[in-house]
Design a protein around this motif. Structure first.
Motif, PDB file in Angstrom:
ATOM      1  N   LYS A  62      -8.767   1.156  10.107  1.00 57.84           N
ATOM      2  CA  LYS A  62      -8.479   2.418  10.791  1.00 57.84           C
ATOM      3  C   LYS A  62      -8.250   3.509   9.737  1.00 57.84           C
ATOM      4  O   LYS A  62      -7.850   3.208   8.607  1.00 57.84           O
ATOM      5  CB  LYS A  62      -7.225   2.272  11.644  1.00 57.84           C
ATOM      6  CG  LYS A  62      -7.256   1.120  12.623  1.00 57.84           C
ATOM      7  CD  LYS A  62      -5.911   0.977  13.320  1.00 57.84           C
ATOM      8  CE  LYS A  62      -5.886  -0.213  14.256  1.00 57.84           C
ATOM      9  NZ  LYS A  62      -4.565  -0.373  14.927  1.00 57.84           N
ATOM     10  N   PRO A  63      -8.435   4.766  10.098  1.00 57.56           N
ATOM     11  CA  PRO A  63      -8.167   5.842   9.137  1.00 57.56           C
ATOM     12  C   PRO A  63      -6.750   5.785   8.566  1.00 57.56           C
ATOM     13  O   PRO A  63      -6.540   6.118   7.395  1.00 57.56           O
ATOM     14  CB  PRO A  63      -8.394   7.108   9.963  1.00 57.56           C
ATOM     15  CG  PRO A  63      -9.407   6.701  10.980  1.00 57.56           C
ATOM     16  CD  PRO A  63      -9.047   5.277  11.328  1.00 57.56           C
ATOM     17  N   GLY A 102       0.019  -4.292 -10.358  1.00 58.06           N
ATOM     18  CA  GLY A 102      -1.210  -3.680 -10.817  1.00 58.06           C
ATOM     19  C   GLY A 102      -1.176  -2.187 -10.543  1.00 58.06           C
ATOM     20  O   GLY A 102      -0.194  -1.665 -10.001  1.00 58.06           O
ATOM     21  N   LYS A 103      -2.248  -1.508 -10.911  1.00 60.58           N
ATOM     22  CA  LYS A 103      -2.310  -0.057 -10.718  1.00 60.58           C
ATOM     23  C   LYS A 103      -2.856   0.302  -9.348  1.00 60.58           C
ATOM     24  O   LYS A 103      -2.741   1.452  -8.909  1.00 60.58           O
ATOM     25  CB  LYS A 103      -3.162   0.573 -11.817  1.00 60.58           C
ATOM     26  CG  LYS A 103      -2.551   0.437 -13.203  1.00 60.58           C
ATOM     27  CD  LYS A 103      -3.410   1.115 -14.250  1.00 60.58           C
ATOM     28  CE  LYS A 103      -2.767   0.989 -15.629  1.00 60.58           C
ATOM     29  NZ  LYS A 103      -3.581   1.653 -16.674  1.00 60.58           N
ATOM     30  N   GLY A 104      -3.475  -0.653  -8.682  1.00 63.40           N
ATOM     31  CA  GLY A 104      -3.961  -0.405  -7.338  1.00 63.40           C
ATOM     32  C   GLY A 104      -5.453  -0.161  -7.253  1.00 63.40           C
ATOM     33  O   GLY A 104      -6.112   0.153  -8.245  1.00 63.40           O
ATOM     34  N   THR A 105      -5.963  -0.296  -6.044  1.00 61.50           N
ATOM     35  CA  THR A 105      -7.349   0.022  -5.753  1.00 61.50           C
ATOM     36  C   THR A 105      -7.353   0.874  -4.479  1.00 61.50           C
ATOM     37  O   THR A 105      -6.667   0.551  -3.512  1.00 61.50           O
ATOM     38  CB  THR A 105      -8.205  -1.247  -5.606  1.00 61.50           C
ATOM     39  OG1 THR A 105      -9.566  -0.897  -5.402  1.00 61.50           O
ATOM     40  CG2 THR A 105      -7.727  -2.137  -4.455  1.00 61.50           C
ATOM     41  N   LEU A 106      -8.106   1.952  -4.495  1.00 66.11           N
ATOM     42  CA  LEU A 106      -8.053   2.921  -3.425  1.00 66.11           C
ATOM     43  C   LEU A 106      -8.970   2.532  -2.269  1.00 66.11           C
ATOM     44  O   LEU A 106     -10.151   2.228  -2.471  1.00 66.11           O
ATOM     45  CB  LEU A 106      -8.444   4.303  -3.952  1.00 66.11           C
ATOM     46  CG  LEU A 106      -8.332   5.460  -2.966  1.00 66.11           C
ATOM     47  CD1 LEU A 106      -6.890   5.637  -2.498  1.00 66.11           C
ATOM     48  CD2 LEU A 106      -8.855   6.750  -3.595  1.00 66.11           C
ATOM     49  N   VAL A 107      -8.412   2.548  -1.083  1.00 63.51           N
ATOM     50  CA  VAL A 107      -9.163   2.289   0.143  1.00 63.51           C
ATOM     51  C   VAL A 107      -9.153   3.559   0.986  1.00 63.51           C
ATOM     52  O   VAL A 107      -8.076   4.101   1.272  1.00 63.51           O
ATOM     53  CB  VAL A 107      -8.547   1.122   0.932  1.00 63.51           C
ATOM     54  CG1 VAL A 107      -9.212   0.985   2.297  1.00 63.51           C
ATOM     55  CG2 VAL A 107      -8.666  -0.169   0.144  1.00 63.51           C
ATOM     56  N   ARG A 130       0.838  -1.187   0.000  1.00 62.93           N
ATOM     57  CA  ARG A 130       0.000   0.000   0.000  1.00 62.93           C
ATOM     58  C   ARG A 130       0.875   1.240   0.000  1.00 62.93           C
ATOM     59  O   ARG A 130       2.019   1.217   0.473  1.00 62.93           O
ATOM     60  CB  ARG A 130      -0.951   0.011   1.193  1.00 62.93           C
ATOM     61  CG  ARG A 130      -0.277   0.192   2.536  1.00 62.93           C
ATOM     62  CD  ARG A 130      -1.313   0.060   3.660  1.00 62.93           C
ATOM     63  NE  ARG A 130      -0.748   0.348   4.974  1.00 62.93           N
ATOM     64  CZ  ARG A 130      -1.413   0.203   6.106  1.00 62.93           C
ATOM     65  NH1 ARG A 130      -2.688  -0.232   6.108  1.00 62.93           N
ATOM     66  NH2 ARG A 130      -0.843   0.500   7.252  1.00 62.93           N
ATOM     67  N   GLN A 131       0.312   2.303  -0.550  1.00 64.77           N
ATOM     68  CA  GLN A 131       1.045   3.563  -0.586  1.00 64.77           C
ATOM     69  C   GLN A 131       0.077   4.712  -0.362  1.00 64.77           C
ATOM     70  O   GLN A 131      -0.872   4.885  -1.135  1.00 64.77           O
ATOM     71  CB  GLN A 131       1.783   3.737  -1.911  1.00 64.77           C
ATOM     72  CG  GLN A 131       2.731   4.915  -1.927  1.00 64.77           C
ATOM     73  CD  GLN A 131       3.758   4.818  -3.036  1.00 64.77           C
ATOM     74  OE1 GLN A 131       3.585   4.081  -4.010  1.00 64.77           O
ATOM     75  NE2 GLN A 131       4.854   5.542  -2.888  1.00 64.77           N
ATOM     76  N   ALA A 132       0.332   5.451   0.685  1.00 64.85           N
ATOM     77  CA  ALA A 132      -0.462   6.636   0.993  1.00 64.85           C
ATOM     78  C   ALA A 132       0.240   7.864   0.419  1.00 64.85           C
ATOM     79  O   ALA A 132       1.463   7.844   0.220  1.00 64.85           O
ATOM     80  CB  ALA A 132      -0.632   6.777   2.498  1.00 64.85           C
ATOM     81  N   ALA A 146      -5.134   4.275   1.813  1.00 64.44           N
ATOM     82  CA  ALA A 146      -4.010   4.210   0.874  1.00 64.44           C
ATOM     83  C   ALA A 146      -4.477   3.581  -0.436  1.00 64.44           C
ATOM     84  O   ALA A 146      -5.591   3.054  -0.525  1.00 64.44           O
ATOM     85  CB  ALA A 146      -2.873   3.374   1.453  1.00 64.44           C
ATOM     86  N   ASN A 147      -3.601   3.643  -1.408  1.00 62.88           N
ATOM     87  CA  ASN A 147      -3.792   2.874  -2.645  1.00 62.88           C
ATOM     88  C   ASN A 147      -3.155   1.499  -2.429  1.00 62.88           C
ATOM     89  O   ASN A 147      -1.969   1.411  -2.102  1.00 62.88           O
ATOM     90  CB  ASN A 147      -3.130   3.578  -3.826  1.00 62.88           C
ATOM     91  CG  ASN A 147      -3.463   2.941  -5.147  1.00 62.88           C
ATOM     92  OD1 ASN A 147      -4.580   2.461  -5.342  1.00 62.88           O
ATOM     93  ND2 ASN A 147      -2.523   2.943  -6.079  1.00 62.88           N
TER      94      ASN A 147
END
Length: 125
Positions: A87-88, A116-121, A38-40, A92-93
Motif C-alpha cells: 500500500k502507499p 543497517g542503513k536501510g533500503t528504500l521502498v 521501517r521509518q517514514a 518508508a526506509n
C-alpha cells in the motif's frame, strides 16, 4: 560485531510485491534474533517483523500481519522480508537489525544492537 546490509527496495505499484534481503556478517551460527523496522519521513521507527535465531518463531507488527512474511537462511546468514499487497502507506526506509545482547523476548528497537542503513521502498498509488 555484526554488520548488516539491506537490499531489495525499490518502486512498486500499490498491490504489488517486493522481497527485501538482509545480509548479516557476525558470529558463526547466527545465534541472534533479527528484525525489520521501517521509518517514514517525519514518523517514528516502527517494528515490522522479527524472527528468532533458529527461525522457529516469528513476530509481526500490526501493519505487517497477513501481508508480510519474515524468514531466514542461517546457511547464507540472510534474513528475508516478503511483502505482498503493498500500500502507499508502506512507503518508508526499511531497516534490518540484529539482536545479539538484547532480551530474547523483546522486539523493541532498543533491544537491537546492530543496524543497517536501510533500503528504500516506495509504493505508488
Amino acid at each position: 560485531q555484526v554488520q548488516v546490509v539491506e537490499s531489495g527496495g525499490g518502486l512498486v505499484e500499490a498491490g504489488g510485491s517486493l522481497r527485501l534481503s538482509c545480509a548479516a556478517s557476525g558470529p558463526p551460527g547466527g545465534t541472534y534474533g533479527m528484525g525489520w523496522f521501517r521509518q517514514a519521513p517525519g514518523k517514528e521507527r516502527e517494528f515490522v517483523a522479527g524472527i528468532t535465531w533458529d527461525g522457529v518463531s516469528t513476530y509481526y507488527g500490526d501493519a505487517a500481519k497477513g501481508r508480510f512474511s519474515i524468514s531466514r537462511d542461517n546457511g547464507k546468514n540472510t534474513v528475508y522480508l516478503q511483502m505482498n499487497s503493498l500500500k502507499p502507506e508502506d512507503t518508508a526506509n526499511y531497516l534490518c537489525a540484529a539482536k545479539v545482547y538484547g532480551p530474547a523476548g523483546s522486539w523493541l528497537a532498543k533491544a537491537f544492537d546492530y543496524w543497517g542503513k536501510g533500503t528504500l521502498v516506495t509504493v505508488s498509488s
